[in-house]
Design a protein around this motif. Structure first.
Motif, PDB file in Angstrom:
ATOM      1  N   ALA A 122       0.935  -1.015   0.059  1.00 17.24           N
ATOM      2  CA  ALA A 122       0.053   0.093  -0.077  1.00 17.24           C
ATOM      3  C   ALA A 122       0.837   1.341  -0.070  1.00 17.24           C
ATOM      4  N   GLN A 123       0.592   2.022  -0.819  1.00 17.53           N
ATOM      5  CA  GLN A 123       1.156   3.331  -1.054  1.00 17.53           C
ATOM      6  C   GLN A 123       0.529   4.458  -1.639  1.00 17.53           C
ATOM      7  N   CYS A 124       0.918   5.703  -1.572  1.00 18.62           N
ATOM      8  CA  CYS A 124       0.222   6.632  -2.197  1.00 18.62           C
ATOM      9  C   CYS A 124       0.210   6.637  -3.509  1.00 18.62           C
ATOM     10  N   ASP A 125      -0.459   7.176  -4.399  1.00 19.49           N
ATOM     11  CA  ASP A 125      -0.282   7.482  -5.835  1.00 19.49           C
ATOM     12  C   ASP A 125      -0.109   8.819  -6.370  1.00 19.49           C
ATOM     13  N   ILE A 126      -0.068   9.868  -5.126  1.00 18.04           N
ATOM     14  CA  ILE A 126       0.139  11.071  -5.219  1.00 18.04           C
ATOM     15  C   ILE A 126       1.475  11.542  -4.715  1.00 18.04           C
ATOM     16  N   GLN A 154      -9.295 -10.359 -13.558  1.00 17.00           N
ATOM     17  CA  GLN A 154      -9.474  -9.021 -14.112  1.00 17.00           C
ATOM     18  C   GLN A 154     -10.768  -8.768 -14.887  1.00 17.00           C
ATOM     19  N   ARG A 155     -11.789  -8.045 -14.228  1.00 14.19           N
ATOM     20  CA  ARG A 155     -12.800  -7.726 -15.230  1.00 14.19           C
ATOM     21  C   ARG A 155     -12.735  -6.706 -16.378  1.00 14.19           C
ATOM     22  N   THR A 156     -11.762  -5.551 -15.998  1.00 15.95           N
ATOM     23  CA  THR A 156     -11.705  -4.770 -17.060  1.00 15.95           C
ATOM     24  C   THR A 156     -10.325  -4.268 -17.012  1.00 15.95           C
ATOM     25  N   PRO A 157      -9.494  -4.439 -17.728  1.00 17.66           N
ATOM     26  CA  PRO A 157      -7.977  -3.745 -17.597  1.00 17.66           C
ATOM     27  C   PRO A 157      -7.773  -2.237 -17.382  1.00 17.66           C
ATOM     28  N   THR A 205     -11.528  -5.102  -4.474  1.00 23.14           N
ATOM     29  CA  THR A 205     -12.853  -4.885  -5.126  1.00 23.14           C
ATOM     30  C   THR A 205     -13.417  -3.325  -4.707  1.00 23.14           C
ATOM     31  N   GLY A 206     -12.652  -2.480  -4.124  1.00 27.02           N
ATOM     32  CA  GLY A 206     -13.214  -1.200  -3.644  1.00 27.02           C
ATOM     33  C   GLY A 206     -13.878  -0.866  -2.509  1.00 27.02           C
ATOM     34  N   PHE A 207     -14.531   0.196  -2.767  1.00 29.01           N
ATOM     35  CA  PHE A 207     -15.457   0.861  -1.550  1.00 29.01           C
ATOM     36  C   PHE A 207     -16.767   1.210  -1.988  1.00 29.01           C
ATOM     37  N   GLY A 249     -10.117  -8.503  -8.756  1.00 27.77           N
ATOM     38  CA  GLY A 249      -9.969  -6.872  -9.171  1.00 27.77           C
ATOM     39  C   GLY A 249      -8.531  -6.607  -9.645  1.00 27.77           C
ATOM     40  N   THR A 250      -8.458  -5.436 -10.193  1.00 23.06           N
ATOM     41  CA  THR A 250      -7.218  -4.887 -11.173  1.00 23.06           C
ATOM     42  C   THR A 250      -7.315  -3.429 -10.963  1.00 23.06           C
ATOM     43  N   GLY A 251      -7.763  -2.926 -10.064  1.00 25.07           N
ATOM     44  CA  GLY A 251      -7.706  -1.345  -9.501  1.00 25.07           C
ATOM     45  C   GLY A 251      -6.508  -0.952  -8.918  1.00 25.07           C
ATOM     46  N   ALA A 252      -6.307   0.064  -8.175  1.00 25.08           N
ATOM     47  CA  ALA A 252      -5.563   0.879  -7.483  1.00 25.08           C
ATOM     48  C   ALA A 252      -4.898  -0.115  -6.425  1.00 25.08           C
ATOM     49  N   SER A 253      -5.766  -0.634  -5.686  1.00 27.95           N
ATOM     50  CA  SER A 253      -5.157  -1.407  -4.429  1.00 27.95           C
ATOM     51  C   SER A 253      -4.678  -2.730  -4.944  1.00 27.95           C
ATOM     52  N   ALA A 254      -5.317  -3.466  -5.880  1.00 30.28           N
ATOM     53  CA  ALA A 254      -4.719  -4.685  -6.717  1.00 30.28           C
ATOM     54  C   ALA A 254      -3.354  -4.473  -7.121  1.00 30.28           C
ATOM     55  N   ILE A 255      -3.148  -3.320  -7.877  1.00 30.31           N
ATOM     56  CA  ILE A 255      -1.742  -3.259  -8.678  1.00 30.31           C
ATOM     57  C   ILE A 255      -0.836  -3.107  -7.734  1.00 30.31           C
ATOM     58  N   GLN A 256      -1.002  -2.654  -6.374  1.00 29.77           N
ATOM     59  CA  GLN A 256       0.042  -2.433  -5.549  1.00 29.77           C
ATOM     60  C   GLN A 256       0.315  -3.872  -4.523  1.00 29.77           C
ATOM     61  N   ALA A 257      -0.941  -4.475  -4.319  1.00 32.12           N
ATOM     62  CA  ALA A 257      -0.850  -5.639  -3.561  1.00 32.12           C
ATOM     63  C   ALA A 257      -0.497  -7.023  -4.353  1.00 32.12           C
ATOM     64  N   CYS A 270     -11.142   7.510 -17.464  1.00 26.91           N
ATOM     65  CA  CYS A 270     -12.451   6.958 -17.426  1.00 26.91           C
ATOM     66  C   CYS A 270     -12.337   6.422 -15.987  1.00 26.91           C
ATOM     67  N   LYS A 271     -11.439   5.501 -15.544  1.00 29.61           N
ATOM     68  CA  LYS A 271     -11.178   5.077 -14.493  1.00 29.61           C
ATOM     69  C   LYS A 271     -10.059   5.619 -13.762  1.00 29.61           C
ATOM     70  N   ARG A 272      -9.732   5.514 -12.605  1.00 32.59           N
ATOM     71  CA  ARG A 272      -8.396   5.988 -12.078  1.00 32.59           C
ATOM     72  C   ARG A 272      -7.414   5.559 -12.957  1.00 32.59           C
ATOM     73  N   SER A 287     -17.650   3.018 -13.735  1.00 32.81           N
ATOM     74  CA  SER A 287     -16.631   3.224 -12.821  1.00 32.81           C
ATOM     75  C   SER A 287     -17.330   3.509 -11.246  1.00 32.81           C
ATOM     76  N   TRP A 288     -16.715   3.557 -10.474  1.00 35.65           N
ATOM     77  CA  TRP A 288     -17.162   3.729  -8.987  1.00 35.65           C
ATOM     78  C   TRP A 288     -17.547   5.452  -8.849  1.00 35.65           C
ATOM     79  N   TYR A 289     -17.126   6.062 -10.092  1.00 36.25           N
ATOM     80  CA  TYR A 289     -17.187   7.640  -9.907  1.00 36.25           C
ATOM     81  C   TYR A 289     -18.756   7.904 -10.228  1.00 36.25           C
ATOM     82  N   ALA A 324     -14.201 -11.733 -15.146  1.00 45.19           N
ATOM     83  CA  ALA A 324     -14.877 -11.391 -13.804  1.00 45.19           C
ATOM     84  C   ALA A 324     -14.635 -12.780 -13.245  1.00 45.19           C
ATOM     85  N   ALA A 325     -14.700 -12.570 -11.717  1.00 41.61           N
ATOM     86  CA  ALA A 325     -14.940 -13.730 -10.844  1.00 41.61           C
ATOM     87  C   ALA A 325     -16.502 -13.557 -10.562  1.00 41.61           C
ATOM     88  N   THR A 326     -17.117 -14.648 -11.017  1.00 41.12           N
ATOM     89  CA  THR A 326     -18.474 -14.772 -10.878  1.00 41.12           C
ATOM     90  C   THR A 326     -19.055 -15.563  -9.536  1.00 41.12           C
TER      91      THR A 326
HETATM   92  P1  NAP Z   1     -11.302   0.122  -7.349  1.00 39.63           P
HETATM   93  O1  NAP Z   1     -10.818   1.085  -7.945  1.00 39.63           O
HETATM   94  O2  NAP Z   1     -13.048   0.389  -7.325  1.00 39.63           O
HETATM   95  O3  NAP Z   1     -11.279  -1.291  -7.995  1.00 39.63           O
HETATM   96  C1  NAP Z   1     -11.939  -2.394  -7.773  1.00 39.63           C
HETATM   97  C2  NAP Z   1     -11.573  -3.577  -8.676  1.00 39.63           C
HETATM   98  O4  NAP Z   1     -12.157  -4.624  -8.554  1.00 39.63           O
HETATM   99  C3  NAP Z   1     -11.758  -3.192 -10.355  1.00 39.63           C
HETATM  100  O5  NAP Z   1     -10.977  -3.487 -10.978  1.00 39.63           O
HETATM  101  C4  NAP Z   1     -13.150  -3.988 -10.540  1.00 39.63           C
HETATM  102  O6  NAP Z   1     -13.323  -4.067 -11.844  1.00 39.63           O
HETATM  103  C5  NAP Z   1     -12.892  -5.208  -9.791  1.00 39.63           C
HETATM  104  N1  NAP Z   1     -14.061  -6.062  -9.508  1.00 39.63           N
HETATM  105  C6  NAP Z   1     -15.267  -5.882  -8.911  1.00 39.63           C
HETATM  106  N2  NAP Z   1     -15.827  -6.944  -8.920  1.00 39.63           N
HETATM  107  C7  NAP Z   1     -15.038  -7.873  -9.580  1.00 39.63           C
HETATM  108  C8  NAP Z   1     -15.313  -9.177 -10.118  1.00 39.63           C
HETATM  109  N3  NAP Z   1     -16.617  -9.816  -9.609  1.00 39.63           N
HETATM  110  N4  NAP Z   1     -14.511  -9.798 -10.751  1.00 39.63           N
HETATM  111  C9  NAP Z   1     -13.261  -9.337 -10.903  1.00 39.63           C
HETATM  112  N5  NAP Z   1     -12.997  -8.083 -10.844  1.00 39.63           N
HETATM  113  C10 NAP Z   1     -13.891  -7.369 -10.170  1.00 39.63           C
HETATM  114  O7  NAP Z   1     -11.028  -0.157  -5.804  1.00 39.63           O
HETATM  115  P2  NAP Z   1      -9.479   0.031  -5.263  1.00 39.63           P
HETATM  116  O8  NAP Z   1      -8.511  -0.669  -6.124  1.00 39.63           O
HETATM  117  O9  NAP Z   1      -9.522  -0.441  -3.715  1.00 39.63           O
HETATM  118  O10 NAP Z   1      -9.259   1.619  -5.441  1.00 39.63           O
HETATM  119  C11 NAP Z   1     -10.273   2.383  -4.871  1.00 39.63           C
HETATM  120  C12 NAP Z   1      -9.796   3.846  -4.736  1.00 39.63           C
HETATM  121  O11 NAP Z   1      -8.917   3.917  -3.533  1.00 39.63           O
HETATM  122  C13 NAP Z   1      -8.827   4.256  -5.929  1.00 39.63           C
HETATM  123  O12 NAP Z   1      -9.590   4.471  -7.115  1.00 39.63           O
HETATM  124  C14 NAP Z   1      -8.017   5.386  -5.341  1.00 39.63           C
HETATM  125  O13 NAP Z   1      -8.808   6.568  -5.598  1.00 39.63           O
HETATM  126  C15 NAP Z   1      -7.899   4.766  -3.992  1.00 39.63           C
HETATM  127  N6  NAP Z   1      -6.637   4.107  -3.725  1.00 39.63           N
HETATM  128  C16 NAP Z   1      -5.580   4.919  -3.689  1.00 39.63           C
HETATM  129  C17 NAP Z   1      -4.442   4.358  -3.628  1.00 39.63           C
HETATM  130  C18 NAP Z   1      -3.006   5.040  -3.676  1.00 39.63           C
HETATM  131  O14 NAP Z   1      -3.344   6.178  -3.303  1.00 39.63           O
HETATM  132  N7  NAP Z   1      -2.173   4.350  -3.955  1.00 39.63           N
HETATM  133  C19 NAP Z   1      -4.377   2.724  -3.308  1.00 39.63           C
HETATM  134  C20 NAP Z   1      -5.276   2.131  -3.241  1.00 39.63           C
HETATM  135  C21 NAP Z   1      -6.685   2.794  -3.370  1.00 39.63           C
HETATM  136  P3  NAP Z   1     -14.082  -3.137 -12.829  1.00 39.63           P
HETATM  137  O15 NAP Z   1     -12.919  -2.151 -13.247  1.00 39.63           O
HETATM  138  O16 NAP Z   1     -14.544  -4.049 -14.089  1.00 39.63           O
HETATM  139  O17 NAP Z   1     -15.070  -2.510 -12.206  1.00 39.63           O
END
Ligand code: NAP
Length: 508
Positions: A69-73, A216-219, A352-354, A193-201, A302-304, A465-467, A326-328
């Motif tokens: 876990a690390q800040c991306d700013i 990965q549902r969406t790259p 899978t985010g928040f 999941g392959t969002g901000a948390s996943a790419i770090q973990a 469009c996504k972060r 996106s979650w936006y 996607a994991a179903t």
């Molecule tokens: P996220 O960006 O919402 O990512 C969730 C991921 O889970 C997405 O890739 C989503 O895919 C995937 N997902 C959800 N359901 C799924 C399924 N059934 N099968 C496969 N994949 C699935 O969550 P996050 O990574 O925790 O990040 C959230 C926010 O926290 C970031 O955008 C950022 O603002 C912040 N954050 C910041 C940092 C940092 O500063 N370094 C680090 C971590 C988090 P889809 O794209 O298809 O929805």
């Protein structure tokens, strides 16, 4: 973060007498700590309490301690302007340093005795007769003239709506609720999941797991990362000549600000960023099939956008498999993907985010007429200048609707809001009056937001996106240069409010 949707732990001791404070603050992240500091510093008032559900300060930076876990700013930018930190060890700070920075501030600002740790706010109701907030917590009842809600947008982890969650017999956890005692050595692990948390973990998990399967549902769009160690000489310079760090901060702020036109008004500008990302992928991923699977089909932003040099190499390790689906569902022993494949695993990590767009705190805050924020918002959160909501007097939201950022530092936005909140408190005589934003003013402001956001990449970029909220609107992000938000919130616009004196017995 202080408010929870988990009612199971929320049992308020009945006998304690209600305690009154002038300011009740929810959360000890940047917002809560910043608010408490400004109230003490600008208003000379210590009649405040901060409620924090965790045992320590830091908000999401306390809670999110998954590996990597690390800040991306940039670090120089990711701090309160009035409390610079010359000690960051990396140009993008690791989670532990940001957590320690925030904890350190609670000591430096003399806030420790103002914080109620391990205290969950279970409800906050506006008392129309006495013109104050009645706040129930797991530590008893409180009342306050002002309620400053800084629960943070990344407070409530979300799990995907998939089958078999109860059936699976292995270990399940969310990145935001990491278990430090969990040893992944020799284990078969899935990351969903392959969002901000996943790419770090993922790069860190891959180092210890026997096998790692990533769903990965969406790259994501991945950019090269310029993270590096901050040399000790730089830290010495920062301490002796703080202007140097301020200049670096200004530079980091400016180049991030320069990206905003591409996100909001001129999507064509995004092509430059996209070609950098394409080159990064081409350099790091040799296999054309894998490269295809990792190539986004929507517009960058469009996504972060995610900066990392470690993600693609991690996916190409011998022990890592990418499932580009996607994991179903979960079975007793593994994860099922949308292509029907099943992977047997010992541990499932949900990255899978928040709950962001639905603002979970809204369920617990009731304003005039007893209606909750969630009821009033009806799926689309609205607030005047991201801060005040009609019918919720003397309530101030930090990182409220349409204040999130895709590019710059949220701490900057919080500080802008704090200027506004301090102005509002002064305009209401520090507890002698009540301000309630006029509905027309709030509606007009929010309509302008929606007009601005219409042309943005968040709406037109071709992604989900979650936006985006339940009604399909982007009510999370600020659609302009951030300095414009600073200008808008510099002074409290009392003309947009109904300001009424409170009954004499309520003023402290
Ligand atoms: P996220 O960006 O919402 O990512 C969730 C991921 O889970 C997405 O890739 C989503 O895919 C995937 N997902 C959800 N359901 C799924 C399924 N059934 N099968 C496969 N994949 C699935 O969550 P996050 O990574 O925790 O990040 C959230 C926010 O926290 C970031 O955008 C950022 O603002 C912040 N954050 C910041 C940092 C940092 O500063 N370094 C680090 C971590 C988090 P889809 O794209 O298809 O929805």
């Amino acid at each position: 973060m202080s408010l929870t949707t988990d009612q199971s732990t929320a049992t308020a001791p009945a006998e304690k007498p209600e305690r009154h404070v002038r300011y009740a603050i929810l959360g000890t992240g940047f917002g809560g700590i910043g608010a408490a500091y400004r109230i003490q510093h600008d208003l000379g008032d210590r009649d405040l309490l901060i409620f924090e559900r965790h045992p320590e300060a830091g908000g999401c930076w306390w809670a999110n301690h998954y590996p990597g876990a690390q800040c991306d700013i940039p670090s120089d930018l990711y701090s309160l302007s009035f409390a610079p930190n010359p000690d960051w060890t990396r140009t993008y700070a690791p989670q532990g340093e940001i957590r320690d920075y925030l904890i350190g501030l609670t000591h430096t600002f003399g806030l420790r005795d103002r914080i109620k740790f391990n205290t969950t706010v279970t409800s906050a109701r506006w008392d129309e007769d006495l013109a104050l907030w009645r706040i129930d917590t797991t530590d008893g009842a409180y009342s306050a003239n002002y309620l400053i809600a800084a629960p943070g947008p990344l407070a409530e982890p979300t799990l995907p709506d998939i089958e078999g969650l109860d059936e699976y017999q292995g270990t399940v956890l969310h990145t935001a609720e990491w278990n430090d005692d969990l040893d992944l050595t020799g284990k078969r692990v899935a990351v969903v999941g392959t969002g901000a948390s996943a790419i770090q973990a993922v790069p860190r998990i891959a180092e210890s797991a026997l096998e790692l399967t990533v769903f990965q549902r969406t790259p994501a769009w991945i950019m090269p990362h310029v993270d590096r160690e901050v040399r000790s000489i730089e830290r010495v310079i920062y301490k002796r000549l703080p202007i140097v760090q301020r200049l670096r901060r200004a530079w980091a702020f400016s180049w991030r600000e320069a990206m905003i036109p591409g996100f909001v008004w001129m999507p064509g500008l995004q092509r430059g960023l996209e070609s950098i990302a394409h080159r990064h992928r081409a350099r790091q991923v040799a296999d054309p099939e894998l490269r295809r699977a990792l190539t986004p089909s929507y517009r960058i932003g469009c996504k972060r956008v995610l900066p990392t040099n470690k993600w693609y190499p991690a996916l190409q390790r011998e022990n890592v498999t990418l499932i580009p689906h996607a994991a179903t569902g979960l079975t007793k022993t593994g994860v099922v993907a949308a292509d029907g494949s099943e992977s047997e695993v010992d541990v499932v990590v949900f990255a899978t985010g928040f709950h962001v767009a639905d603002i979970p705190v809204g369920d617990h805050v009731a304003g005039v007429g007893g209606r909750t924020l969630t009821e009033v918002w009806d799926g689309s959160p609205q607030a005047h200048k991201g801060t005040t909501v009609a019918g919720f007097p003397n309530l101030f939201f930090l990182v409220g609707p349409n204040t999130g950022l895709g590019t710059n530092s949220i701490v900057y936005m919080i500080e802008s809001q704090l200027n506004y909140v301090i102005g509002a408190i002064e305009a209401t005589g520090r507890g002698k009056a009540v301000c309630d934003v006029r509905r027309e003013a709030m509606d007009e402001y929010c309509e302008k937001m929606q007009k601005k956001i219409k042309g943005s990449v968040w709406v037109n970029g071709g992604c989900a996106s979650w936006y985006i909220d339940a009604n399909g609107k982007v009510t999370t992000l600020w659609p302009d240069f951030t300095f414009r938000f600073r200008q808008q919130t510099k002074h409290f616009d009392s003309g947009a409010y109904r300001i009424t004196p409170v009954p004499a017995r309520t003023t402290a």
